[in-house]
Design an enzyme around this catalytic site. Structure first.
Site, PDB file in Angstrom:
ATOM      1  N   GLU A 165      30.658   3.103  51.322  1.00 50.57           N
ATOM      2  CA  GLU A 165      31.455   2.592  50.094  1.00 50.57           C
ATOM      3  C   GLU A 165      30.587   2.584  48.329  1.00 50.57           C
ATOM      4  OE1 GLU A 165      33.990   1.710  48.691  1.00 50.57           O
ATOM      5  OE2 GLU A 165      34.315  -0.685  49.007  1.00 50.57           O
ATOM      6  N   LYS A 222      24.559  -5.452  43.756  1.00 47.48           N
ATOM      7  CA  LYS A 222      24.404  -5.537  44.082  1.00 47.48           C
ATOM      8  C   LYS A 222      24.373  -7.492  44.800  1.00 47.48           C
ATOM      9  CE  LYS A 222      27.887  -4.386  39.799  1.00 47.48           C
ATOM     10  NZ  LYS A 222      28.875  -5.044  39.046  1.00 47.48           N
ATOM     11  N   ASP A 242      29.622  -6.129  46.500  1.00 45.86           N
ATOM     12  CA  ASP A 242      29.727  -6.959  44.899  1.00 45.86           C
ATOM     13  C   ASP A 242      29.514  -8.184  45.652  1.00 45.86           C
ATOM     14  OD1 ASP A 242      29.873  -8.003  42.454  1.00 45.86           O
ATOM     15  OD2 ASP A 242      31.705  -7.642  42.575  1.00 45.86           O
TER      16      ASP A 242
END
Ligand code: IMP
Ligand code: MG
Length: 181
Positions: A100, A132, A104
């Site tokens: 991927e 993230k 997030d």
């Protein structure tokens, strides 16, 4: 004005990406020795990372891809996940490595992990280029991470804004003026 003028700063350079992918590939090659590896790329964001990573996986493997709906033209997740393209083959007995671009909120990956685990593979692991962590809303196991990045909207090296910028060879941050109207 050049099309890259809206890139405010470079977060991860081409050289950094290249070096990190060689490390990830070596680690994956070691970890999957003797396994029946199928590498599943998530279209379209993972495509650039996938093609570079695959060439650093030094063992037999097969390619497959799936596509799920994502952000559309917004920079905020809709939370809705829909299959646009499924895998071409059954994965029972295979060791799946999901590739991927970025994790997030974790929603996409959490959904995909469960969906693929239900197909009786031998194992499911995840390799993402960017993480993230600050933005996580759903807990999901990520086994290989290229780079941890701060909470900024990034483009390039496969990642897009409104379908654009995927072909930048680095990871950059767009100036807010590029997406705020
Ligand atoms: P999640 O479900 O919230 O974890 O979102 C994951 C997906 O959102 C990724 O596969 C990307 O397509 C997209 N995404 C999340 N953050 C960014 C970003 O900073 N730039 C571009 N796409 C992003
Ligand atoms: Mg994506």
């Amino acid at each position: 004005m050049r099309w890259t003028d809206s890139v405010e700063k470079i977060l991860v350079t081409e050289e950094q990406i290249k070096a990190r992918i060689a490390e990830l590939g070596a680690q994956i090659t070691k970890d999957y020795e003797g396994k029946k590896l199928i590498v599943v790329g998530i279209l379209k964001g993972a495509i650039v990372f996938y093609s570079d990573l695959a060439r650093h996986i030094d063992m037999p493997m097969t390619f497959d891809f799936l596509s799920v709906s994502s952000y559309g033209n917004s920079t905020v997740s809709s939370g809705e996940i829909k299959f646009m393209k499924d895998l071409d083959q059954p994965v029972e007995g295979y060791d799946i490595l999901i590739v991927e671009d970025i994790v997030d909120s974790g929603r996409t990956l959490s959904y995909l992990r469960k969906n693929l685990e239900a197909r009786n593979p031998n194992s499911v692991r995840v390799c993402c280029l960017l993480d993230k962590k600050e933005r996580r809303e759903v807990e999901v196991e990520v086994n290989y991470v290229g780079f941890d990045i701060p909470d900024e909207f990034v483009v390039g090296y496969g990642l897009d804004f409104a379908g654009m910028y995927r072909n930048l060879p680095y990871i950059g941050v767009l100036a807010p003026s590029a997406y705020e109207v």
